[in-house]
Write a protein that holds these residues in place. Sequence first.
Motif, PDB file in Angstrom:
ATOM      1  N   THR A  22     -32.337  42.371 -17.607  1.00  0.00           N
ATOM      2  CA  THR A  22     -30.932  42.168 -17.221  1.00  0.00           C
ATOM      3  C   THR A  22     -30.239  41.127 -18.095  1.00  0.00           C
ATOM      4  OG1 THR A  22     -31.421  42.749 -14.927  1.00  0.00           O
ATOM      5  CG2 THR A  22     -29.393  41.521 -15.328  1.00  0.00           C
ATOM      6  N   THR A  23     -30.935  40.027 -18.359  1.00  0.00           N
ATOM      7  CA  THR A  23     -30.333  38.942 -19.143  1.00  0.00           C
ATOM      8  C   THR A  23     -30.440  39.173 -20.644  1.00  0.00           C
ATOM      9  OG1 THR A  23     -32.411  37.665 -19.159  1.00  0.00           O
ATOM     10  CG2 THR A  23     -30.859  37.290 -17.319  1.00  0.00           C
ATOM     11  N   GLY A  24     -31.379  40.047 -21.053  1.00  0.00           N
ATOM     12  CA  GLY A  24     -31.600  40.253 -22.482  1.00  0.00           C
ATOM     13  C   GLY A  24     -32.356  39.109 -23.131  1.00  0.00           C
ATOM     14  N   ASN A  49     -38.796  50.013 -23.828  1.00  0.00           N
ATOM     15  CA  ASN A  49     -37.628  50.890 -23.910  1.00  0.00           C
ATOM     16  C   ASN A  49     -36.315  50.130 -23.806  1.00  0.00           C
ATOM     17  OD1 ASN A  49     -39.329  53.095 -24.159  1.00  0.00           O
ATOM     18  ND2 ASN A  49     -39.351  53.522 -21.966  1.00  0.00           N
ATOM     19  N   ALA A  50     -36.354  48.922 -23.260  1.00  0.00           N
ATOM     20  CA  ALA A  50     -35.147  48.092 -23.219  1.00  0.00           C
ATOM     21  C   ALA A  50     -34.858  47.476 -24.587  1.00  0.00           C
ATOM     22  CB  ALA A  50     -35.305  46.983 -22.180  1.00  0.00           C
ATOM     23  N   LEU A  51     -35.880  47.394 -25.420  1.00  0.00           N
ATOM     24  CA  LEU A  51     -35.742  46.761 -26.734  1.00  0.00           C
ATOM     25  C   LEU A  51     -35.457  47.754 -27.849  1.00  0.00           C
ATOM     26  CD1 LEU A  51     -38.679  44.247 -26.333  1.00  0.00           C
ATOM     27  CD2 LEU A  51     -36.298  43.607 -26.712  1.00  0.00           C
ATOM     28  N   ILE A  52     -36.114  48.910 -27.817  1.00  0.00           N
ATOM     29  CA  ILE A  52     -35.949  49.890 -28.887  1.00  0.00           C
ATOM     30  C   ILE A  52     -35.825  51.284 -28.296  1.00  0.00           C
ATOM     31  CG2 ILE A  52     -37.229  48.528 -30.582  1.00  0.00           C
ATOM     32  CD1 ILE A  52     -39.603  50.408 -30.146  1.00  0.00           C
ATOM     33  N   SER A 114     -36.505  38.448 -32.962  1.00  0.00           N
ATOM     34  CA  SER A 114     -36.219  39.889 -32.881  1.00  0.00           C
ATOM     35  C   SER A 114     -37.441  40.693 -32.437  1.00  0.00           C
ATOM     36  CB  SER A 114     -35.753  40.413 -34.242  1.00  0.00           C
ATOM     37  OG  SER A 114     -36.765  40.172 -35.226  1.00  0.00           O
ATOM     38  N   ASN A 115     -38.612  40.082 -32.499  1.00  0.00           N
ATOM     39  CA  ASN A 115     -39.866  40.812 -32.253  1.00  0.00           C
ATOM     40  C   ASN A 115     -40.480  40.460 -30.905  1.00  0.00           C
ATOM     41  OD1 ASN A 115     -39.346  41.545 -34.855  1.00  0.00           O
ATOM     42  ND2 ASN A 115     -41.372  41.066 -35.653  1.00  0.00           N
ATOM     43  N   VAL A 116     -41.135  41.462 -30.305  1.00  0.00           N
ATOM     44  CA  VAL A 116     -41.835  41.254 -29.041  1.00  0.00           C
ATOM     45  C   VAL A 116     -43.194  41.947 -29.117  1.00  0.00           C
ATOM     46  CG1 VAL A 116     -41.869  41.767 -26.569  1.00  0.00           C
ATOM     47  CG2 VAL A 116     -39.743  41.038 -27.660  1.00  0.00           C
TER      48      VAL A 116
END
Length: 345
Positions: A22-24, A49-52, A114-116
Amino acid sequence: MAARKEENPTGASKSTVKKHITTGEFSRVYLMYGAEQYLATYYRDEIKNALIDPSDDLNCRVYDTDSFDLNTLINDAITVPFFAEHRVVVVNGSGYFDGSDPAFIESVNQIPESNVVIFCEQKVNKAKKAYLAASKSPDVTVLEFKGLEKSDLIAWLGSILGEGGLKVKLSVPEKILDACGSDADMYMLENEARKVHDYCIDKGVVGPEDVALLCSNAVEDKIFDMCRAISQKNAAVAISQYQDLIKLKKSVVTIMGRIQAQYNQLLDVKILLEEGKKPADIESKLRLSKWITSRLISLANSYTRKQLIEAVDMCQEAIMMNNSGGLLGNAAVENLIVKLLTKGA
């Protein structure tokens, strides 16, 4: 975000994931683990899926038990995204947090924002350096997933059963829980719920009688899935299904007898198919439900008649050997599964 010990780890873990999406504001590394792998996998994919975009293979790297390599992972983790906002690295079943090498965790501050990296593990060792380093790092979020509360499971099963507008009688989800037993994981529960849903789709309503018809045969389902895995030469799944049968407290003699009965039934179906019989004819001849007939036909078509005859013979030989004092217990079943995988079936 550092990990905190919670009274309800599953609820806290779900809330954390939802908050981050929700917050990103995402952590550089997530460690998701616990007895309920269904939830760990589900929330792993929610973050991914929220990231890419799910189809973005360029910015997603996936490691599994066999491909995991620590040095390669570190290099992947610091590789910048390719024409995208984020890059995701998923690590499944690495066993890393069951060890004493904290090298990756100690390097997470090098990972660009940018990476997770998402670890999805069945178990961790909380006394080992890798886990201890992760639990103390401000760049790592540790999420534990145990089973859901009964009320949550009932609501979840009801949502599956009600897909497509099906009406679900109130007692149905709980009856599925009772039929599957207290040791059932969410993968098994989902499979049973979808089986009932698909069976009832034409009549538009799901009742307790449908559960009684379809979900009282957990052993038969495991045997069927084992035979399907054998036909696909998937040793890992075949052995997994056998281990599930052991958890259901079924004796070796019972398991071997059920495997033989399954191959006998598949052989009967195969012969009828080769005689040109239609599904309705097979259903009537063998006194089976439409749904059971359909899945037996599908599996029988993956075998030749010769393979099925050989499978029946192997089962008979294994049972005789066990009864005469040859290979006994688990060794007898495991040997039978290996023979079915490698010799004909």
